[in-house]
Design a protein around this motif. Structure first.
Motif, mmCIF file in Angstrom:
data_model
loop_
_atom_site.group_PDB
_atom_site.id
_atom_site.type_symbol
_atom_site.label_atom_id
_atom_site.label_comp_id
_atom_site.label_asym_id
_atom_site.label_seq_id
_atom_site.Cartn_x
_atom_site.Cartn_y
_atom_site.Cartn_z
ATOM 1 N N ASP A 133 118.360 91.048 45.358
ATOM 2 C CA ASP A 133 118.697 91.338 46.751
ATOM 3 C C ASP A 133 118.687 92.846 47.004
ATOM 4 N N PRO A 134 118.480 93.240 48.266
ATOM 5 C CA PRO A 134 118.401 94.667 48.586
ATOM 6 C C PRO A 134 119.730 95.401 48.458
ATOM 7 N N TYR A 135 120.832 94.685 48.418
ATOM 8 C CA TYR A 135 122.156 95.314 48.316
ATOM 9 C C TYR A 135 122.587 95.520 46.862
ATOM 10 N N HIS A 136 121.740 95.080 45.948
ATOM 11 C CA HIS A 136 121.999 95.230 44.514
ATOM 12 C C HIS A 136 123.270 94.505 44.072
ATOM 13 N N HIS A 137 123.469 93.296 44.586
ATOM 14 C CA HIS A 137 124.603 92.470 44.185
ATOM 15 C C HIS A 137 124.222 91.485 43.082
ATOM 16 N N ARG A 138 122.979 91.035 43.072
ATOM 17 C CA ARG A 138 122.540 89.996 42.134
ATOM 18 C C ARG A 138 121.695 90.619 41.023
ATOM 19 N N GLU B 113 110.423 97.144 45.914
ATOM 20 C CA GLU B 113 110.482 95.685 45.915
ATOM 21 C C GLU B 113 109.091 95.126 45.670
ATOM 22 N N ILE B 114 109.018 94.085 44.866
ATOM 23 C CA ILE B 114 107.788 93.305 44.750
ATOM 24 C C ILE B 114 108.090 91.903 45.235
#
Length: 127
Positions: A88-93, A117-118
């Motif tokens: 995810d873009p928020y760097h949570h996962r 991102e890819i």
């Protein structure tokens, strides 16, 4: 009207190393320097023109649409380089990829903190 993105400037503390980082991950080659820039041309003709700065860099987001086979190859390079990646873009996962729109995607950071991102499917294109 036919409008296409031609290039964008990417701020970097070391333009040569940053351009080489992206090129290595994506399996490309940096282009020869052009003025103050080191371009990396993406196969669709868009170039990311790395320009050196001494100041603070505001992280930007750059997403690359790739084939399923290219995803495997690029993702392998990300893992081989020991890079942290997220779903995810928020760097949570952390340590996960996503399966948005029936494809696959992963986020990772470049040396300047830009969020790369890819993805194998454009967002909104699938289930």
């Amino acid at each position: 009207m036919n409008v296409q993105l031609n290039h964008t400037i990417v701020a970097a503390h070391d333009k040569k190393a940053s351009a080489q980082f992206l090129a290595d991950i994506l399996g490309l080659e940096p282009s020869p320097p052009f003025g103050p820039f080191i371009p990396v041309q993406i196969p669709n003709g868009v170039t990311l023109d790395y320009m050196e700065t001494d100041g603070e860099i505001t992280p930007q987001h750059y997403a690359f649409l790739v084939s399923e086979d290219d995803f495997d190859t690029i993702f392998g390079r990300i893992r081989d380089a020991g890079l942290t990646y997220w779903a995810d873009p928020y760097h949570h996962r952390r340590g996960e990829i996503n399966h948005n729109d029936g494809g696959r995607g992963a986020y990772f950071d470049d040396p300047n903190g830009h969020n790369l991102e890819i993805i194998t499917r454009p967002y909104g294109s699938g289930s």
